[in-house]
Design an enzyme around this catalytic site. Structure first.
Site, PDB file in Angstrom:
ATOM      1  CE  LYS A 279      -2.329  -1.375   3.643  1.00  0.00           C
ATOM      2  NZ  LYS A 279      -1.849  -2.785   3.770  1.00  0.00           N
ATOM      3  CB  THR A 280       3.769   2.320   2.052  1.00  0.00           C
ATOM      4  OG1 THR A 280       3.049   2.204   3.287  1.00  0.00           O
ATOM      5  CG2 THR A 280       4.693   3.528   2.121  1.00  0.00           C
TER       6      THR A 280
ATOM      7  CG  ASP B  97      -0.114   3.444   6.777  1.00  0.00           C
ATOM      8  OD1 ASP B  97      -1.035   2.756   6.307  1.00  0.00           O
ATOM      9  OD2 ASP B  97       0.949   2.959   7.203  1.00  0.00           O
TER      10      ASP B  97
ATOM     11  CB  THR C  13      -4.802  -3.274   8.109  1.00  0.00           C
ATOM     12  OG1 THR C  13      -4.990  -2.592   9.364  1.00  0.00           O
ATOM     13  CG2 THR C  13      -3.411  -2.975   7.578  1.00  0.00           C
TER      14      THR C  13
ATOM     15  NE  ARG D  32       5.970  -4.302   5.393  1.00  0.00           N
ATOM     16  CZ  ARG D  32       4.901  -3.679   5.904  1.00  0.00           C
ATOM     17  NH1 ARG D  32       4.358  -4.123   7.018  1.00  0.00           N
ATOM     18  NH2 ARG D  32       4.380  -2.625   5.297  1.00  0.00           N
TER      19      ARG D  32
END
Length: 347
Positions: free
Chosen positions: A65-66, A110, A159, A218
């Site tokens: 997302k980032t 975020d 999330t 990640r």
């Protein structure tokens, strides 16, 4: 253009994480549906020479997302401002950020679902009318001063999409749900990251790392760095299948990607609570973790892999969980099935 990491510089993991992020949609591995849809939104905005619609990205942690927010800014040639919902507790905090934006800037927020209600209500007007009302004074003498702000693109990430109020969700022009990655996509990501790190990665090792990465880029990049460390200390620096397996065994990541926390959850349910059902709070106390950690870190993967079931009475281990731990499922647990066991405290 991809940024190379100097292996001699020994950068921190945070620096490496940043350097491994792709810069463009073309380099963004996986999520083909989201990539194509977002590409269309950005291409149309560039053709009209307009600011793109606001974008909402939802999905579990670590899926990009980032990275996508940064790609939006890069693709549009715009600066990016980064903040988070918990950091914005007052409407004045949000007004200060919005008033400092420049035309076309990307504002990445975020964990947007954790923003305070007063700031959230101010954001409605900012997203729709590109202005905010700054209240001066208190009580009957308070005055609202309208403040025009430049047109910007808000990229919200969450999330927990279900916690977003309807009025906020409706103001996003494009909403994307990021899913867990296929092993083939993760393998390509691992190969790309190894190239940027300057590592010699065997194809079998890349497949092994991808298979144990829980569908999350990640985690794949983190495991790759740990395998690289092992290969440099205990080998010739080449990331082989053998070094990958030894490294992942050392870091307690098994062949299906379960780590120490995952196995602790399953062992507690199977051994201490006879397969369940057991309440979340009781389960968390039994393994020495916070309920939020169990619920948000371990459970999504265990449920997705079929090791765990959530029921109204509590968490229940499946036959697959017993088999993975090398335990025999008691006849009583099998006969009870989910949700039919005794009441459990602290549900």
């Amino acid at each position: 253009m991809a940024r190379e990491v100097d292996p001699q510089a020994e950068p921190s993991d945070l620096v490496v994480d940043s350097a491994l992020r792709p810069d463009t949609l073309a380099d963004f591995g996986g999520q083909p549906r989201v990539r194509d849809q977002l590409g269309l939104v950005l291409d149309a905005a560039r053709r009209r020479e307009a600011v793109p619609d606001h974008v909402l990205l939802s999905g579990p942690p670590g899926l990009g997302k980032t990275t996508l927010a940064m790609i939006i800014a890069t693709e549009m040639g715009a600066p990016i401002r980064i903040s988070s919902g918990p950091a914005i507790q007052h409407a004045g905090d949000l007004a200060a950020i919005l008033s400092g934006l420049v035309e076309g800037e990307v504002f990445f927020l975020d964990e947007i679902h954790r923003m305070s209600r007063p700031a959230e209500e101010m954001l409605y007007m900012a997203m729709e009318d590109f202005r905010v009302d700054v209240v001066v004074g208190k009580g009957p003498g308070a005055t609202a001063i309208p403040l025009e702000i430049p047109r910007f693109t808000l990229v919200g990430a969450t999330t927990r999409a279900g916690l977003l109020p309807g009025p906020l969700r409706d103001r996003f022009g494009f909403t994307a749900q990021l899913d867990y990655y296929e092993a083939a996509d993760l393998e390509r990501i691992v190969v790309r990251s190894a190239g940027l790190l300057g590592g010699r990665l065997d194809a079998e090792a890349a497949a092994e790392i991808a298979r144990r990465s829980r569908g999350t880029p990640r985690i794949a990049n983190r495991l790759l760095r740990r395998v690289r460390d092992y290969a440099e200390i205990h080998g010739d620096g080449r990331l082989s299948l053998q070094s990958a397996r030894h490294a992942l065994e050392l870091y307690e990541v098994d062949e299906l990607g379960l780590d120490r926390l995952d196995r602790a959850v399953l062992e507690a349910i199977c051994v201490r609570f006879a397969g369940g059902p057991v309440g979340l709070s009781t389960l968390a106390i039994s393994i020495g973790e916070e309920p939020e950690t169990v619920e948000e870190v371990a459970e999504p993967f265990l449920v997705r892999q079929g090791f765990l079931m959530r029921t109204p009475r509590g968490r229940v281990a499946t036959r697959q969980a017993w088999q993975h731990l090398g335990l025999t499922m008691p006849a009583e647990a099998e006969r009870q099935g989910p949700g039919t066991g005794p009441e459990t405290l602290f549900g």
